[in-house]
Design an enzyme around this catalytic site. Structure first.
Site, short mmCIF file in Angstrom:
data_model
loop_
_atom_site.label_atom_id
_atom_site.label_comp_id
_atom_site.label_asym_id
_atom_site.label_seq_id
_atom_site.Cartn_x
_atom_site.Cartn_y
_atom_site.Cartn_z
CB CYS A 59 -47.75 29.15 23.67
SG CYS A 59 -46.00 28.80 23.76
CG ASP A 114 -48.78 24.52 25.12
OD1 ASP A 114 -47.80 23.76 25.23
OD2 ASP A 114 -48.72 25.72 25.43
CG ASN A 115 -45.99 23.75 22.00
OD1 ASN A 115 -46.48 24.79 22.45
ND2 ASN A 115 -44.78 23.34 22.36
#
Length: 500
Positions: A28, A268-269
């Site tokens: 994050c 974000d991932n």
């Protein structure tokens, strides 16, 4: 099936889908810091989700925040700016100024405090010098469901903002992050959905770093049930994100602003659910953790396009500044503007590789409920369910070159551990990264990739955009190689960060 049908129709089909979009760190706070700064983690120095790892620390606030792309948009380009949702995990921590600190660059500020990711999390509001707590939500899910709260705040901004200044909005929904609480109307959705059973699902990760090898194969029925439930619940939460996007697009259309507004959708991932018998988490080097969606619509973007170029979240800041007319040569960003790709410019010179880097986390103590695991590891959610499988550790520290050229689809990774472990994957032949070819690939390619990795780990700004190993302009001098073949992964302890 997809939980994002409206998003697909309103953004992807009306614009461009990037098929090879990545994050340089699958966690994050480092990833979000890369979005904000346009920099790799070794340049913004956020290495994990803690204050000690520079996540929203005083050092971050002093060195990096004044130069994020929203700060430049507001100060240099005259934009009115709006933020709502999850910022950086440690935002609002008392040791870093508490909620009295509002990052530069935001006209309107509604941020989660210390990443309290649930429907009851407090939000902090700052707008036009008035600041106060909005209090806790959750008494009535029909009106206080967090994703809907963020949607309503965003709609209010679009309703009452100035029409005489350009605007930028960053709406950062925690969903589909845990605790995976769906809105009431969606709790029965996708009852037959389960995690994908690709060829790397629930298999032993042989010839991989020890962290992957230690996972229990086959997984227990309880682990499989847990990850399937998590996957389904994540989809359920995304239905509310889909609703949010539909509301925003309709509002922009009603305002007569849709055709003149760029809309970006990304994450974000990635996330793994059972691959190589790891139940659920992120942080790993493989495609399922580092690859993310990226959809864009806006002026000059033709509908229903796909693009195979290698792009990363460090490109978002430069792209948005480029759209605003800011001179990117005045920044220290590592990324590239996507604007030429969005416009469909011909003969664009583009990257063929980028850097992936992660510094592992672990605890000094052992977990008494998992006696088989020693100190220095992180069990899922810092406790032992499911089945004491370790998802991270101090020496899960690695750096990779991810290459995508006309001739190679390759990933080369080195670990900073006692084994100096190397993993190499040919994704053309092995898209699910099952077979580590580090011991069989041509030695010259290994040496070139090792050298390229060293260069990228020390790059900054324009030097991060030099030709990759398989580009025509690449130059390799074996004399520059270090005598010892091993990882040069950068470590930033709390002590070393203080001196940066």
């Amino acid at each position: 099936q997809t939980p994002l049908k409206k998003t697909n129709a309103l953004i992807a089909q009306m614009g461009i889908t990037f098929l090879n979009a990545y994050v340089p760190s699958a966690l994050c706070c480092p990833s979000r810091a890369s979005i904000l700064t346009g920099k790799y983690p070794h340049n913004h120095h956020v290495v994990n989700n803690t204050l000690e790892g520079n996540c929203s620390s005083k050092l971050w606030q002093k060195i990096q925040e004044p130069y994020t792309f929203p700060a430049l948009l507001k100060a240099m380009c005259g934009y009115q700016t709006f933020f709502a949702g999850k910022y950086l995990n440690e935002y609002g921590a008392e040791d870093a100024g508490g909620v009295g600190h509002v990052p530069p660059g935001w006209s309107f500020w509604y941020a989660l405090v210390c990443n309290l990711i649930n429907v009851r999390g407090p939000l902090y509001k700052h707008a036009h010098k008035f600041s106060f707590f909005l209090g806790k939500h959750g008494e009535n899910y029909s009106v206080d469901y967090l994703t809907d709260v963020l949607a309503n705040m965003s709609l209010d901004f679009l309703e009452y903002k100035s029409n005489f200044e350009p605007f930028f909005m960053m709406i950062s929904t925690p969903a589909p992050h845990s605790p995976w609480t769906a809105a009431p109307q969606y709790t029965k959705s996708f009852q037959n959905v389960s995690a994908p059973r690709n060829s790397n699902f629930n298999i032993h990760g042989k010839n991989k770093h020890w962290l992957i090898r230690q996972a229990k194969t086959p997984m227990t029925n309880s682990s499989i049930q847990f990850l399937d439930d998590a996957y389904r619940k994540r989809w359920q939460t995304l239905l509310s994100v889909d609703d949010l996007i539909e509301k925003l697009v309709k509002k922009l259309e009603l305002n007569g602003e849709l055709d003149n507004t760029y809309i970006f959708y990304t994450s974000d991932n990635g996330f793994h659910t059972g691959q190589f018998s790891l139940p659920i988490d992120k942080r790993q080097l493989y495609e399922f953790d580092i690859k993310v969606p990226l959809l864009v619509r806006g002026p000059g973007i033709k509908p229903n396009q796909t693009n195979k170029m290698l792009v990363a979240n460090i490109d978002l800041g430069p792209t948005i500044l480029d759209i605003a007319g800011y001179d990117l040569n005045k920044t220290q960003m590592d990324g590239m503007s996507l604007l030429p790709l969005l416009r469909g410019d011909k003969n664009v010179t583009w990257r063929s590789d980028f850097l992936v880097e992660y510094q592992g986390e672990g605890y000094n103590g052992s977990d008494p409920t998992c006696p088989g695991l020693g100190p220095g590891v992180t069990v899922l959610f810092a406790h032992c369910f499911p089945d004491c499988v370790c998802e991270d550790s101090y020496n899960n520290t690695y750096a990779c070159v991810r290459t995508l050229s006309t001739s190679w689809d390759l990933q080369y990774c080195e670990f900073d551990d006692r084994e100096v472990f190397v993993e190499v994957y040919n994704l053309t032949a092995d898209p699910h990264q099952i077979n580590n070819i580090a011991k069989t690939i041509d030695q010259e390619i290994l040496e070139k990739m090792n050298y390229r990795l060293m260069m990228l780990q020390s790059c900054s700004g324009a030097t991060c955009r030099t030709p990759g190993v398989f580009d025509p302009g690449y130059r390799f001098d074996p004399r520059l190689m270090f005598s010892n073949h091993g990882v040069r992964a950068r470590r930033f302890s709390a002590q070393s960060l203080q001196g940066i």
